[in-house]
Design a protein around this motif. Structure first.
Motif, PDB file in Angstrom:
ATOM      1  N   ALA A 187      42.150  34.038  31.420  1.00 34.15           N
ATOM      2  CA  ALA A 187      41.445  32.822  30.999  1.00 34.15           C
ATOM      3  C   ALA A 187      40.965  32.929  29.559  1.00 34.15           C
ATOM      4  CB  ALA A 187      40.271  32.551  31.934  1.00 34.15           C
ATOM      5  N   ALA A 188      40.476  34.122  29.180  1.00 34.28           N
ATOM      6  CA  ALA A 188      39.993  34.330  27.815  1.00 34.28           C
ATOM      7  C   ALA A 188      41.131  34.332  26.808  1.00 34.28           C
ATOM      8  CB  ALA A 188      39.221  35.644  27.730  1.00 34.28           C
ATOM      9  N   ASP A 189      42.274  34.882  27.194  1.00 31.49           N
ATOM     10  CA  ASP A 189      43.405  34.998  26.277  1.00 31.49           C
ATOM     11  C   ASP A 189      44.242  33.729  26.191  1.00 31.49           C
ATOM     12  OD1 ASP A 189      42.686  37.578  25.701  1.00 31.49           O
ATOM     13  OD2 ASP A 189      44.165  38.512  27.031  1.00 31.49           O
ATOM     14  N   HIS A 190      44.100  32.842  27.179  1.00 32.75           N
ATOM     15  CA  HIS A 190      44.943  31.638  27.215  1.00 32.75           C
ATOM     16  C   HIS A 190      44.089  30.396  27.507  1.00 32.75           C
ATOM     17  CE1 HIS A 190      48.605  34.097  27.094  1.00 32.75           C
ATOM     18  NE2 HIS A 190      47.917  34.936  27.844  1.00 32.75           N
ATOM     19  N   PRO A 191      43.124  30.105  26.656  1.00 30.29           N
ATOM     20  CA  PRO A 191      42.286  28.920  26.892  1.00 30.29           C
ATOM     21  C   PRO A 191      43.132  27.654  26.863  1.00 30.29           C
ATOM     22  CG  PRO A 191      41.974  29.764  24.661  1.00 30.29           C
ATOM     23  CD  PRO A 191      42.793  30.793  25.392  1.00 30.29           C
ATOM     24  N   GLY A 192      42.836  26.752  27.760  1.00 33.00           N
ATOM     25  CA  GLY A 192      43.561  25.491  27.820  1.00 33.00           C
ATOM     26  C   GLY A 192      44.774  25.515  28.728  1.00 33.00           C
ATOM     27  N   MET A 193      45.203  26.699  29.184  1.00 38.42           N
ATOM     28  CA  MET A 193      46.386  26.779  30.046  1.00 38.42           C
ATOM     29  C   MET A 193      46.098  26.273  31.450  1.00 38.42           C
ATOM     30  SD  MET A 193      48.722  30.095  31.136  1.00 38.42           S
ATOM     31  CE  MET A 193      49.546  30.170  29.536  1.00 38.42           C
ATOM     32  N   PHE A 194      44.913  26.601  31.977  1.00 38.08           N
ATOM     33  CA  PHE A 194      44.595  26.285  33.361  1.00 38.08           C
ATOM     34  C   PHE A 194      43.590  25.147  33.450  1.00 38.08           C
ATOM     35  CE2 PHE A 194      46.036  30.656  33.303  1.00 38.08           C
ATOM     36  CZ  PHE A 194      46.955  30.672  34.344  1.00 38.08           C
ATOM     37  N   ALA A 195      43.708  24.376  34.532  1.00 33.78           N
ATOM     38  CA  ALA A 195      42.809  23.250  34.738  1.00 33.78           C
ATOM     39  C   ALA A 195      41.486  23.679  35.361  1.00 33.78           C
ATOM     40  CB  ALA A 195      43.477  22.202  35.622  1.00 33.78           C
ATOM     41  N   ALA A 196      41.490  24.776  36.125  1.00 33.66           N
ATOM     42  CA  ALA A 196      40.277  25.293  36.756  1.00 33.66           C
ATOM     43  C   ALA A 196      40.589  26.683  37.296  1.00 33.66           C
ATOM     44  CB  ALA A 196      39.787  24.382  37.889  1.00 33.66           C
ATOM     45  N   ALA A 197      39.526  27.442  37.607  1.00 37.28           N
ATOM     46  CA  ALA A 197      39.693  28.798  38.115  1.00 37.28           C
ATOM     47  C   ALA A 197      38.662  29.092  39.190  1.00 37.28           C
ATOM     48  CB  ALA A 197      39.574  29.821  36.980  1.00 37.28           C
ATOM     49  N   ALA A 198      39.057  29.933  40.158  1.00 33.28           N
ATOM     50  CA  ALA A 198      38.135  30.471  41.159  1.00 33.28           C
ATOM     51  C   ALA A 198      38.214  31.990  41.072  1.00 33.28           C
ATOM     52  CB  ALA A 198      38.507  29.990  42.562  1.00 33.28           C
ATOM     53  N   ILE A 199      37.120  32.627  40.680  1.00 36.32           N
ATOM     54  CA  ILE A 199      37.123  34.057  40.399  1.00 36.32           C
ATOM     55  C   ILE A 199      36.173  34.760  41.367  1.00 36.32           C
ATOM     56  CG2 ILE A 199      36.688  35.809  38.636  1.00 36.32           C
ATOM     57  CD1 ILE A 199      37.499  33.755  36.541  1.00 36.32           C
ATOM     58  N   ILE A 200      36.731  35.715  42.124  1.00 35.24           N
ATOM     59  CA  ILE A 200      36.026  36.299  43.257  1.00 35.24           C
ATOM     60  C   ILE A 200      35.769  37.781  43.024  1.00 35.24           C
ATOM     61  CG2 ILE A 200      36.112  36.679  45.754  1.00 35.24           C
ATOM     62  CD1 ILE A 200      38.167  34.319  45.815  1.00 35.24           C
ATOM     63  N   CYS A 201      34.531  38.180  43.162  1.00 31.90           N
ATOM     64  CA  CYS A 201      34.059  39.571  43.032  1.00 31.90           C
ATOM     65  C   CYS A 201      34.722  40.302  41.871  1.00 31.90           C
ATOM     66  CB  CYS A 201      34.179  40.353  44.333  1.00 31.90           C
ATOM     67  SG  CYS A 201      35.825  40.544  45.042  1.00 31.90           S
ATOM     68  N   GLY A 202      34.860  39.621  40.743  1.00 35.99           N
ATOM     69  CA  GLY A 202      35.412  40.229  39.540  1.00 35.99           C
ATOM     70  C   GLY A 202      34.319  40.606  38.561  1.00 35.99           C
ATOM     71  N   GLY A 203      34.729  40.970  37.371  1.00 32.69           N
ATOM     72  CA  GLY A 203      33.782  41.343  36.334  1.00 32.69           C
ATOM     73  C   GLY A 203      34.467  41.368  34.995  1.00 32.69           C
ATOM     74  N   VAL A 204      33.710  41.728  33.967  1.00 30.49           N
ATOM     75  CA  VAL A 204      34.265  41.798  32.616  1.00 30.49           C
ATOM     76  C   VAL A 204      34.056  43.169  31.985  1.00 30.49           C
ATOM     77  CG1 VAL A 204      33.999  39.318  32.257  1.00 30.49           C
ATOM     78  CG2 VAL A 204      32.186  40.850  31.520  1.00 30.49           C
ATOM     79  N   ASN A 205      33.030  43.885  32.409  1.00 31.54           N
ATOM     80  CA  ASN A 205      32.749  45.218  31.875  1.00 31.54           C
ATOM     81  C   ASN A 205      33.291  46.304  32.791  1.00 31.54           C
ATOM     82  OD1 ASN A 205      31.341  45.193  29.320  1.00 31.54           O
ATOM     83  ND2 ASN A 205      29.651  44.146  30.367  1.00 31.54           N
TER      84      ASN A 205
END
Length: 254
Positions: free
Chosen positions: A142-160
């Motif tokens: 999502a961070a690398d391809h802004p505008g590609m997806f209409a919506a996202a559901a992100i489950i028990c993920g993280g960034v660090n």
């Protein structure tokens, strides 16, 4: 003949010409390597322009058998909901790799692109979802391809990165630590996101999703946050069973 899962016979076609919902195997060549992946094809998509969902599995489903990624999360839910109206692309990350690795992300997006072309998917209705390692990968893509997806559901993920993990599992291209959340929120732009996490997750700290939610709210982004009290890491069953999840997802177009 391409193999499909046995459950495909369970759905009864509503018309004589209707094709049943099924999983089919496909492959894609990326950077000189061939990767196999699965695609859930809804019933009778001929003549339609369906929505397309990219699903990223967790670390336990890595491999090269093109089967393990069907065992957790969205694919088992699809087996029980064969009337699902969208194409779902289900790639498999190789062993000892992460969805946050560029090679894996490129492979997943190549499988998505090939599926959109094959099944005549609607590029204004592309959706992103993933769990655990796939949740990290979803933030990365999502961070690398802004505008590609209409919506996202992100489950028990993280960034660090997880404490003492030693893996390449963190969102690349943003500062590490406390500044990562704001940076990811900025990069994903206007993407609507529904974040899910178990309140007692002892694998990926719940705080990572809480802080991503706060960072998105600070940017006045469209974000929903659901935390399941008392639930450990396996929050994906409750997440994909959330009654209005797909109505919410499919209400968005890019």
């Amino acid at each position: 003949m391409l193999r499909s899962l046995a459950f495909a016979t369970a759905i009864i076609a509503t018309g004589a010409s209707a094709a049943p919902a099924q999983f089919v195997e496909r492959s894609v060549d990326v950077h000189g390597r061939t990767y196999r992946y699965q695609v859930f094809v809804p019933a009778d998509v001929e003549g339609e322009q369906p929505a397309v969902v990219l699903f990223l599995h967790g670390s336990g489903e890595r491999g090269n058998d093109n089967q393990a990624q069907l065992s957790q999360g969205l694919p088992p839910w699809l087996k029980q909901h064969t009337d699902f109206p969208a194409v779902v692309v289900i790639p498999q990350a190789p062993n000892d790799t992460e969805w946050t690795d560029k090679a894996d992300a490129d492979m997943a997006l190549a499988a998505l692109d090939k599926s959109v072309k094959e099944f005549h998917g609607d590029r204004k209705r592309l959706y992103l979802t993933g769990l655990s390692m796939g949740g990290f990968g979803s933030w990365q893509i999502a961070a690398d391809h802004p505008g590609m997806f209409a919506a996202a559901a992100i489950i028990c993920g993280g960034v660090n990165a997880l404490p003492d993990d030693g893996r390449n599992l963190y969102v690349h291209g943003v500062p590490k630590g406390d500044d990562a959340y704001a940076a990811v929120a900025k990069k994903i732009g206007k993407l609507p996101v529904w974040i899910f996490h178990g309140g007692d997750d002892n694998v990926v700290p719940t705080e990572q999703s809480r802080r991503m939610n706060a960072a998105l709210l600070k940017r006045h982004a469209e974000v929903k946050y659901t935390e399941f009290p008392g639930v450990n890491h396996g929050s994906w069953e409750k997440a994909y069973a959330t009654p209005d999840l797909w109505d919410w997802m499919f209400a968005h177009k890019s």
